[in-house]
Scaffold this active site. Sequence first.
Site, PDB file in Angstrom:
ATOM      1  N   CYS A   1       0.664  -1.051  -0.035  1.00 17.44           N
ATOM      2  CA  CYS A   1      -0.052   0.106   0.184  1.00 17.44           C
ATOM      3  C   CYS A   1       0.877   1.040   0.053  1.00 17.44           C
ATOM      4  O   CYS A   1       1.875   1.416   0.570  1.00 17.44           O
ATOM      5  CB  CYS A   1      -1.042   0.177   1.160  1.00 17.44           C
ATOM      6  SG  CYS A   1      -1.953  -1.351   1.169  1.00 17.44           S
TER       7      CYS A   1
ATOM      8  N   ARG B   1       3.441  -0.172  -5.188  1.00 21.76           N
ATOM      9  CA  ARG B   1       3.328  -0.516  -3.625  1.00 21.76           C
ATOM     10  C   ARG B   1       1.772  -1.356  -3.603  1.00 21.76           C
ATOM     11  O   ARG B   1       2.002  -2.019  -2.660  1.00 21.76           O
ATOM     12  CB  ARG B   1       3.189   0.538  -2.828  1.00 21.76           C
ATOM     13  CG  ARG B   1       4.824   1.453  -2.568  1.00 21.76           C
ATOM     14  CD  ARG B   1       4.733   2.347  -1.675  1.00 21.76           C
ATOM     15  NE  ARG B   1       4.497   1.698  -0.299  1.00 21.76           N
ATOM     16  CZ  ARG B   1       5.398   1.313   0.275  1.00 21.76           C
ATOM     17  NH1 ARG B   1       6.790   1.332  -0.036  1.00 21.76           N
ATOM     18  NH2 ARG B   1       5.353   0.773   1.614  1.00 21.76           N
TER      19      ARG B   1
ATOM     20  N   TRP C   1      -2.920  -2.439  -1.555  1.00 22.54           N
ATOM     21  CA  TRP C   1      -2.578  -4.084  -2.044  1.00 22.54           C
ATOM     22  C   TRP C   1      -3.403  -4.857  -0.655  1.00 22.54           C
ATOM     23  O   TRP C   1      -3.094  -4.950   0.300  1.00 22.54           O
ATOM     24  CB  TRP C   1      -0.995  -4.146  -1.815  1.00 22.54           C
ATOM     25  CG  TRP C   1      -0.919  -5.685  -2.175  1.00 22.54           C
ATOM     26  CD1 TRP C   1      -0.438  -6.228  -3.521  1.00 22.54           C
ATOM     27  CD2 TRP C   1      -0.437  -6.867  -1.305  1.00 22.54           C
ATOM     28  NE1 TRP C   1      -0.266  -7.493  -3.552  1.00 22.54           N
ATOM     29  CE2 TRP C   1      -0.314  -7.745  -2.105  1.00 22.54           C
ATOM     30  CE3 TRP C   1      -0.333  -6.779   0.054  1.00 22.54           C
ATOM     31  CZ2 TRP C   1       0.345  -9.168  -1.548  1.00 22.54           C
ATOM     32  CZ3 TRP C   1      -0.237  -7.892   0.775  1.00 22.54           C
ATOM     33  CH2 TRP C   1       0.128  -9.159  -0.055  1.00 22.54           C
TER      34      TRP C   1
ATOM     35  N   ASN D   1      -1.320   2.068   6.033  1.00 24.39           N
ATOM     36  CA  ASN D   1      -0.666   0.803   5.259  1.00 24.39           C
ATOM     37  C   ASN D   1       0.101   0.335   6.478  1.00 24.39           C
ATOM     38  O   ASN D   1       0.728   0.592   7.601  1.00 24.39           O
ATOM     39  CB  ASN D   1       0.801   1.529   4.552  1.00 24.39           C
ATOM     40  CG  ASN D   1       1.618   0.278   4.220  1.00 24.39           C
ATOM     41  OD1 ASN D   1       1.521  -0.785   3.911  1.00 24.39           O
ATOM     42  ND2 ASN D   1       2.998   0.950   4.006  1.00 24.39           N
ATOM     43  N   GLY D   2      -0.059  -1.302   6.585  1.00 21.92           N
ATOM     44  CA  GLY D   2       0.280  -1.927   7.584  1.00 21.92           C
ATOM     45  C   GLY D   2      -0.936  -2.957   8.001  1.00 21.92           C
ATOM     46  O   GLY D   2      -1.849  -3.272   7.162  1.00 21.92           O
TER      47      GLY D   2
ATOM     48  N   GLU E   1      17.117 -17.150  -9.803  1.00 21.89           N
ATOM     49  CA  GLU E   1      16.889 -15.907  -9.697  1.00 21.89           C
ATOM     50  C   GLU E   1      16.010 -15.709 -11.448  1.00 21.89           C
ATOM     51  O   GLU E   1      14.936 -14.952 -11.458  1.00 21.89           O
ATOM     52  CB  GLU E   1      17.927 -14.788  -9.724  1.00 21.89           C
ATOM     53  CG  GLU E   1      17.620 -13.469 -10.233  1.00 21.89           C
ATOM     54  CD  GLU E   1      16.694 -12.610  -9.198  1.00 21.89           C
ATOM     55  OE1 GLU E   1      15.990 -13.495  -8.329  1.00 21.89           O
ATOM     56  OE2 GLU E   1      16.120 -11.622  -9.758  1.00 21.89           O
TER      57      GLU E   1
ATOM     58  N   LYS F   1      12.154 -14.542 -11.790  1.00 18.42           N
ATOM     59  CA  LYS F   1      11.841 -13.208 -12.835  1.00 18.42           C
ATOM     60  C   LYS F   1      10.915 -13.575 -13.842  1.00 18.42           C
ATOM     61  O   LYS F   1       9.811 -12.872 -13.993  1.00 18.42           O
ATOM     62  CB  LYS F   1      13.145 -13.100 -13.606  1.00 18.42           C
ATOM     63  CG  LYS F   1      14.230 -12.008 -13.080  1.00 18.42           C
ATOM     64  CD  LYS F   1      13.959 -10.636 -12.445  1.00 18.42           C
ATOM     65  CE  LYS F   1      13.191 -10.752 -11.149  1.00 18.42           C
ATOM     66  NZ  LYS F   1      13.846 -10.341  -9.992  1.00 18.42           N
TER      67      LYS F   1
ATOM     68  N   GLU G   1       7.173 -14.403 -12.341  1.00 22.47           N
ATOM     69  CA  GLU G   1       6.451 -13.206 -11.608  1.00 22.47           C
ATOM     70  C   GLU G   1       6.041 -12.186 -12.605  1.00 22.47           C
ATOM     71  O   GLU G   1       5.012 -11.582 -12.430  1.00 22.47           O
ATOM     72  CB  GLU G   1       7.308 -12.401 -10.528  1.00 22.47           C
ATOM     73  CG  GLU G   1       8.400 -11.496 -10.961  1.00 22.47           C
ATOM     74  CD  GLU G   1       9.108 -10.932  -9.762  1.00 22.47           C
ATOM     75  OE1 GLU G   1       8.408 -10.308  -8.829  1.00 22.47           O
ATOM     76  OE2 GLU G   1      10.202 -10.707  -9.782  1.00 22.47           O
TER      77      GLU G   1
ATOM     78  N   HIS H   1      16.987 -37.043 -10.706  1.00 27.05           N
ATOM     79  CA  HIS H   1      16.307 -37.546  -9.326  1.00 27.05           C
ATOM     80  C   HIS H   1      14.768 -37.170  -9.329  1.00 27.05           C
ATOM     81  O   HIS H   1      14.127 -37.022  -8.438  1.00 27.05           O
ATOM     82  CB  HIS H   1      17.207 -36.910  -8.175  1.00 27.05           C
ATOM     83  CG  HIS H   1      18.440 -37.326  -7.959  1.00 27.05           C
ATOM     84  ND1 HIS H   1      18.800 -38.489  -7.687  1.00 27.05           N
ATOM     85  CD2 HIS H   1      19.690 -36.798  -8.200  1.00 27.05           C
ATOM     86  CE1 HIS H   1      20.230 -38.755  -8.062  1.00 27.05           C
ATOM     87  NE2 HIS H   1      20.634 -37.305  -8.074  1.00 27.05           N
TER      88      HIS H   1
ATOM     89  N   LYS I   1       5.617  -3.972  -4.627  1.00 27.45           N
ATOM     90  CA  LYS I   1       7.269  -3.797  -4.728  1.00 27.45           C
ATOM     91  C   LYS I   1       7.578  -4.030  -3.210  1.00 27.45           C
ATOM     92  O   LYS I   1       8.426  -4.738  -3.025  1.00 27.45           O
ATOM     93  CB  LYS I   1       7.407  -2.369  -5.209  1.00 27.45           C
ATOM     94  CG  LYS I   1       8.775  -2.130  -5.253  1.00 27.45           C
ATOM     95  CD  LYS I   1       9.664  -2.937  -6.242  1.00 27.45           C
ATOM     96  CE  LYS I   1      10.952  -2.681  -6.282  1.00 27.45           C
ATOM     97  NZ  LYS I   1      11.667  -3.756  -6.918  1.00 27.45           N
TER      98      LYS I   1
HETATM   99  O1  M6R Z   1      12.973  -5.092  -0.823  1.00 21.90           O
HETATM  100  P1  M6R Z   1      13.419  -6.415  -0.738  1.00 21.90           P
HETATM  101  O2  M6R Z   1      14.591  -6.640  -1.313  1.00 21.90           O
HETATM  102  O3  M6R Z   1      13.357  -6.722   0.656  1.00 21.90           O
HETATM  103  O4  M6R Z   1      12.141  -7.387  -1.385  1.00 21.90           O
HETATM  104  C1  M6R Z   1      12.460  -8.667  -1.430  1.00 21.90           C
HETATM  105  C2  M6R Z   1      11.441  -9.326  -2.460  1.00 21.90           C
HETATM  106  O5  M6R Z   1      10.118  -9.100  -1.922  1.00 21.90           O
HETATM  107  C3  M6R Z   1      12.016  -9.091  -3.576  1.00 21.90           C
HETATM  108  O6  M6R Z   1      12.863  -9.220  -3.952  1.00 21.90           O
HETATM  109  C4  M6R Z   1      10.841  -9.764  -4.856  1.00 21.90           C
HETATM  110  O7  M6R Z   1      11.022 -10.987  -4.556  1.00 21.90           O
HETATM  111  C5  M6R Z   1      10.694  -9.100  -6.108  1.00 21.90           C
HETATM  112  N1  M6R Z   1       9.591  -9.164  -6.743  1.00 21.90           N
HETATM  113  C6  M6R Z   1      11.584 -10.110  -7.275  1.00 21.90           C
HETATM  114  O8  M6R Z   1      11.628  -9.451  -8.091  1.00 21.90           O
END
Ligand code: M6R
Length: 609
Positions: free
Chosen positions: A2, A27, A74, A100-101, A482, A486, A489, A505, A604
């Site tokens: 949020c 956010r 969010w 937010n929270g 990673e 990517k 997501e 395996h 984010k």
């Molecule tokens: O702000 P942070 O690095 O703590 O965030 C961690 C994860 O939420 C963040 O890396 C998330 O996995 C990304 N969307 C990946 O692209």
Amino acid sequence: MCGIVAYLGPRDAVSVLIDGLKRLEYRGYDSAGVAFLNEGSLKVLKKEGRIAALEEQLNSHKWNSRIGIGHTRWATHGRPSDVNAHPHLDCSGKFAVVHNGIIENYGELKASLEKRGHHFVSETDTEVLAHLVEEAYQGDLCAAVRSVLRQVRGSYALAVLSEHEPGKIVAARKDSPLVLGVGKGEFFLASDIPALLPYTREVCLLGDGEVAEISGDGFRVLNGDGVFLTRKTFHVDWDQEAAERGGYPHFMLKEICEQPRALRETLGGRLTPDGARISFEKLGLRPEVLKSFQRIFIVACGTAYHAGLVGKYVLEKLARIPVEVDLASEFRYRNPILDQQTLVLVISQSGETADTLAALREARHRGCQVLAVTNVVGSSVAREADHVIYTWAGPEIAVASTKAYTTQLLVLYMIGLLFAEARETIEPEEAAAIVAHLKVLPEKVEMILEERELIRELADRYSCCKDVFFIGRGLDYAVALEGALKLKEISYIHAEAYAAGELKHGTLALIEKGVPVVALATQEELLEKMVSNIKEVKAREGVIISVCCGEKREVEEASDHLIRIPDVPSFVTPILSVVPLQLLAYYMAAARGCDIDKPRNLAKSVTVE
Ligand code: M6R
């Protein structure tokens, strides 16, 4: 999660709020709303969907407002809907709250408010705040908010506006970010600094548990006991351009392309005058302290966790110190074995991830020193850690993390060198050679970016596939994880990463004709084994897209497609080999018409557990 904004000053408040919300949309983006005083009376407009929908609704009327609060959501408590969108009102409709929270005890608070006759309209935890303020109000909004905060448990960044005190906004934060921007005769609140940059560069960071009151007379900050605090503003010299798209179709592509600059800035200024060694000015970790640690725990989430996996290889190889890597959400609940000789290294782009922050607190509570690697100056992680190293990647707006990851890797190499020097596990010449390789990485990333059209063609070709597998060994395995994250997501294609030696395996059963398998084959000493794994996939008619370093005939022959990255020692390839994977994910998502910067169900900054 949020985003919150607020404005008080001579400008058209509604426009400032909408502009701020657009900057914070990363956010959370399932609904948005604003509350403002229009010629003295409180107006609330909120709408499910993107901010554009709210803006359209607002544009149907001419408003006259100089003060307001706004929110982009969010969902946590209650599905995305008009009624669950913020701001929330009390029964009288005179108090509006954005938050937010999570209010953890909202259930019990709501039950007792209902017993006392309050009527709730939403499914959110936030609505209790509006009703509590209504009850607590006795002519002083700030006092009412402080009294409410004494009753709630959980995390919050909030702003409250009331028709009873038309020239005032009261805000507070605990475990969720909120910054105050101070302009000439005007004030702003936002969940992050980039949202303020078009208006002011003078910023005041609110501490945990603090309450701020802003009015035409200025701002004042109080602690939980009502004691006034002296708070100075500081000047932010970030480039505003850096927080905007600058001609790129998406922030993600812009941020991928910014990696050479981000890497240069992260390394620059951290070298000794002869350029041969790493030196972090102001880092309180002197060599004798570094030497005293017997173990390192790297704790992070998502992409930052994947950076930590590379960090394990790097630190163990360079400094011969045992390293454990843990997901922050697991670490905090599994009673890890920690002592004063354990350094806990937390990695977080935003510095606000709730699980990472909780892990940091747990580690400090257990007497460990915490070193934070973060991208956001003044973030909660930066403030609460014992030591901080910033990645100078600049604001990362796209939900998919790219430049934060590569700069985190770079910092981990630098930390590895620091430890190695302190522990005398590396010869000065070898350290200098590694530093020399790190210095040229930005140019090598540029070379990969110049070839991105090839990756786009590949992405177009395979954008309709249902599953993609990523395989690698050693450092390549960490990067494969990673790459898979990517892709899934932002493109919503099912993607999984495996240590290449693990295929046989179980996973090999999933490989059939035409399934794309991205094979990372950059590790010289593991190349033969990796080629065998590639052949195992080929024998099942999978399509191999290999990533290799320089000319590798054996890899080329075994692959259907080859992405070549510049020739560098195997040890530093992750900073390069991830770039084609970022581009592949980006172009596949683009070909599928996905909302790349704001993928569904994500946000984010994950400031809730
Ligand atoms: O702000 P942070 O690095 O703590 O965030 C961690 C994860 O939420 C963040 O890396 C998330 O996995 C990304 N969307 C990946 O692209």
